[in-house]
Design an enzyme around this catalytic site. Sequence first.
Site, PDB file in Angstrom:
ATOM      1  N   GLY A 142       0.794  -1.223   0.000  1.00 47.11           N
ATOM      2  CA  GLY A 142       0.000   0.000   0.000  1.00 47.11           C
ATOM      3  C   GLY A 142       0.820   1.264   0.000  1.00 47.11           C
ATOM      4  N   ASN A 192      -7.726   4.778   5.606  1.00 45.75           N
ATOM      5  CA  ASN A 192      -7.595   5.041   4.171  1.00 45.75           C
ATOM      6  C   ASN A 192      -8.714   4.377   3.400  1.00 45.75           C
ATOM      7  OD1 ASN A 192      -6.571   2.835   2.063  1.00 45.75           O
ATOM      8  ND2 ASN A 192      -5.856   2.223   4.107  1.00 45.75           N
ATOM      9  N   PHE A 224      -7.158   1.092  -4.279  1.00 48.55           N
ATOM     10  CA  PHE A 224      -6.213   0.510  -5.257  1.00 48.55           C
ATOM     11  C   PHE A 224      -5.895   1.473  -6.397  1.00 48.55           C
ATOM     12  CE2 PHE A 224      -7.808  -4.135  -4.372  1.00 48.55           C
ATOM     13  CZ  PHE A 224      -7.232  -4.096  -3.126  1.00 48.55           C
ATOM     14  N   SER A 264      -8.890  -6.004   1.260  1.00 48.86           N
ATOM     15  CA  SER A 264      -8.998  -4.546   1.398  1.00 48.86           C
ATOM     16  C   SER A 264     -10.466  -4.149   1.449  1.00 48.86           C
ATOM     17  CB  SER A 264      -8.317  -3.852   0.225  1.00 48.86           C
ATOM     18  OG  SER A 264      -6.929  -4.006   0.325  1.00 48.86           O
ATOM     19  N   ASN A 274     -11.793  -1.398   0.557  1.00 47.46           N
ATOM     20  CA  ASN A 274     -12.146  -0.255  -0.296  1.00 47.46           C
ATOM     21  C   ASN A 274     -12.499  -0.596  -1.735  1.00 47.46           C
ATOM     22  OD1 ASN A 274     -11.626   1.537   1.903  1.00 47.46           O
ATOM     23  ND2 ASN A 274      -9.448   1.168   1.554  1.00 47.46           N
ATOM     24  N   THR A 275     -12.571  -1.868  -2.063  1.00 48.75           N
ATOM     25  CA  THR A 275     -13.075  -2.290  -3.369  1.00 48.75           C
ATOM     26  C   THR A 275     -14.343  -3.085  -3.094  1.00 48.75           C
ATOM     27  OG1 THR A 275     -10.875  -2.376  -4.354  1.00 48.75           O
ATOM     28  CG2 THR A 275     -12.586  -3.675  -5.441  1.00 48.75           C
ATOM     29  N   LYS A 334      -3.633 -12.749   1.620  1.00 45.83           N
ATOM     30  CA  LYS A 334      -3.700 -11.749   2.701  1.00 45.83           C
ATOM     31  C   LYS A 334      -5.143 -11.607   3.167  1.00 45.83           C
ATOM     32  CE  LYS A 334      -2.397  -7.023   3.892  1.00 45.83           C
ATOM     33  NZ  LYS A 334      -1.592  -5.857   3.520  1.00 45.83           N
ATOM     34  N   ASN A 342      -4.889  -7.281   7.002  1.00 47.18           N
ATOM     35  CA  ASN A 342      -5.125  -6.009   6.334  1.00 47.18           C
ATOM     36  C   ASN A 342      -5.722  -5.021   7.346  1.00 47.18           C
ATOM     37  OD1 ASN A 342      -5.653  -4.092   4.186  1.00 47.18           O
ATOM     38  ND2 ASN A 342      -5.604  -5.854   2.804  1.00 47.18           N
ATOM     39  N   TYR A 357       3.333  -0.564   8.278  1.00 47.32           N
ATOM     40  CA  TYR A 357       3.136   0.592   7.405  1.00 47.32           C
ATOM     41  C   TYR A 357       2.911   1.831   8.279  1.00 47.32           C
ATOM     42  CZ  TYR A 357       1.029   3.414   3.585  1.00 47.32           C
ATOM     43  OH  TYR A 357       0.727   4.392   2.674  1.00 47.32           O
TER      44      TYR A 357
HETATM   45  C1  LIG Z   1      -2.633   4.168   3.252  1.00 47.08           C
HETATM   46  C2  LIG Z   1      -2.672   2.672   3.262  1.00 47.08           C
HETATM   47  C3  LIG Z   1      -2.838   1.989   2.064  1.00 47.08           C
HETATM   48  C4  LIG Z   1      -2.880   0.602   2.053  1.00 47.08           C
HETATM   49  N1  LIG Z   1      -3.013  -0.059   0.861  1.00 47.08           N
HETATM   50  C5  LIG Z   1      -2.972  -1.401   0.840  1.00 47.08           C
HETATM   51  C6  LIG Z   1      -3.021  -2.093  -0.394  1.00 47.08           C
HETATM   52  O1  LIG Z   1      -3.074  -1.504  -1.473  1.00 47.08           O
HETATM   53  N2  LIG Z   1      -3.012  -3.453  -0.354  1.00 47.08           N
HETATM   54  C7  LIG Z   1      -2.916  -4.160   0.818  1.00 47.08           C
HETATM   55  O2  LIG Z   1      -2.896  -5.383   0.800  1.00 47.08           O
HETATM   56  N3  LIG Z   1      -2.859  -3.519   2.006  1.00 47.08           N
HETATM   57  C8  LIG Z   1      -2.875  -2.167   2.028  1.00 47.08           C
HETATM   58  N4  LIG Z   1      -2.795  -1.517   3.235  1.00 47.08           N
HETATM   59  C9  LIG Z   1      -2.763  -2.311   4.479  1.00 47.08           C
HETATM   60  C10 LIG Z   1      -1.345  -2.536   4.987  1.00 47.08           C
HETATM   61  O3  LIG Z   1      -0.596  -3.281   4.086  1.00 47.08           O
HETATM   62  C11 LIG Z   1      -1.387  -3.273   6.348  1.00 47.08           C
HETATM   63  O4  LIG Z   1      -1.898  -4.579   6.151  1.00 47.08           O
HETATM   64  C12 LIG Z   1      -2.227  -2.563   7.382  1.00 47.08           C
HETATM   65  O5  LIG Z   1      -2.108  -1.160   7.272  1.00 47.08           O
HETATM   66  C13 LIG Z   1      -1.881  -2.971   8.809  1.00 47.08           C
HETATM   67  O6  LIG Z   1      -0.556  -2.629   9.104  1.00 47.08           O
HETATM   68  P1  LIG Z   1      -0.155  -1.276   9.919  1.00 47.08           P
HETATM   69  O7  LIG Z   1      -1.047  -1.192  11.106  1.00 47.08           O
HETATM   70  O8  LIG Z   1       1.288  -1.464  10.235  1.00 47.08           O
HETATM   71  O9  LIG Z   1      -0.366  -0.152   8.978  1.00 47.08           O
HETATM   72  C14 LIG Z   1      -2.759  -0.127   3.261  1.00 47.08           C
HETATM   73  C15 LIG Z   1      -2.586   0.573   4.463  1.00 47.08           C
HETATM   74  C16 LIG Z   1      -2.532   1.942   4.474  1.00 47.08           C
HETATM   75  C17 LIG Z   1      -2.332   2.664   5.775  1.00 47.08           C
END
Ligand SMILES: Cc1cc2nc3c(=O)[nH]c(=O)nc-3n(C[C@H](O)[C@H](O)[C@H](O)COP(=O)(O)O)c2cc1C
Length: 362
Positions: A68, A116, A120, A181, A183-184, A219, A248, A316
């Site tokens: 992400g 967020n 995608f 995710s 958001n889709t 995932k 996620n 992240y």
């Molecule tokens: C801004 C943002 C965008 C993300 N986009 C994706 C994505 O495109 N695909 C995905 O599998 N996870 C996405 N994630 C999820 C992260 O990969 C992760 O699984 C999730 O944020 C939990 O980890 P964290 O608490 O360390 O952020 C996104 C997270 C954030 C904050």
Amino acid sequence: MYRFVFTLVLGRLDPEGVHHATVRGLALLSRAPLAKRLLHRRLAPRDPALRVEAFGVHFPGPLGLAAGFDKDAACAEGLAAFGFGHVEVGTITAHAQPGNARPRLFRLMRERALINRMGFNNSGAQAAARRLRRPRGVPVVVGVNIGKTKVVPESEAVHDYVASAKELAPLADYLVVNVSSPNTPGLRDLQAVELLRPLLVAVKEVADGTPRRTPLLVKIAPDLSDEDIDAVADLALDLGLDGIIATNTTVSRAGVSSTETGGLSGRPLKARSLAVLRRLRARVDDRITLVSAGGVEDVDDVWERLLAGATLVQGYTGMIYNGPLWASRIHRQLSRRLRLRGITSIGEVVGRTAPQADTLGG
Ligand SMILES: Cc1cc2nc3c(=O)[nH]c(=O)nc-3n(C[C@H](O)[C@H](O)[C@H](O)COP(=O)(O)O)c2cc1C
């Protein structure tokens, strides 16, 4: 220092603007041979005790960047130069798409969290493949995370994922099917095993057919019921998948004040992600690699995930709140912790449950 700058400056700017500027900077770094090598030499994990082998891939350290951040595979080398043990790029879809309307990324400063609903946004599998084909100047383990193109109906989802997999699996150190995710629309429904099985079977056929057989992971969301977690774990074992990434972002808003829609990440997700990891470990033991993501903030969190059975850990939001040296610092602290306890390999920590954890000093 970073905290100070973040609170006073960065935290007041548009989050997505800061994000794009950072990715542009890292992309420039990725194309600057000398600078990236120098940084890599200083910041990448180099202690042999930190090395991890999972599904036939060698990682210099257990902590990687979750999907992400580098959605378009534009700056993986720059991120590796800052000390990440791997970089998961994506989510990448078969077709380029703009994502949801802005604003779509929100900081919850007090809660050390983000919400967020990016949706995608990415320039598609072919463009990502072109970037991934570029020769690399520093070693970096690149996972490629694929998802469904928004306009493609659910009935054609398998075909859509397969199109991405054909393009990207040969270029990936590992491939991730993202069905989690929020958001889709409809994406998370694909986690139901009746839909997930044919999807994973089809993508696995592509991944197995690459010259080096690309490892395949799935995932999952933190919002699955315990029964559904078990069902996905059983399916992953049954199909011979290489790993499960949990988790996620969550659609839950427990403990946070914001009502923005989208996926919540960071500190409020920590307990649930750890609980999902423990559930998975109880189900699969060490028969499949577990990768833990969600609310990891510091070395204690990484340690806890390793003890709970994660071979690899991802973050992240932790990097957003702690700065660019976050991964490098955690790897250094982990290295020190191993040395203090006389542990020569991180593998010795993975899956030690509570009683043994005590003997390792927690
Ligand atoms: C801004 C943002 C965008 C993300 N986009 C994706 C994505 O495109 N695909 C995905 O599998 N996870 C996405 N994630 C999820 C992260 O990969 C992760 O699984 C999730 O944020 C939990 O980890 P964290 O608490 O360390 O952020 C996104 C997270 C954030 C904050």
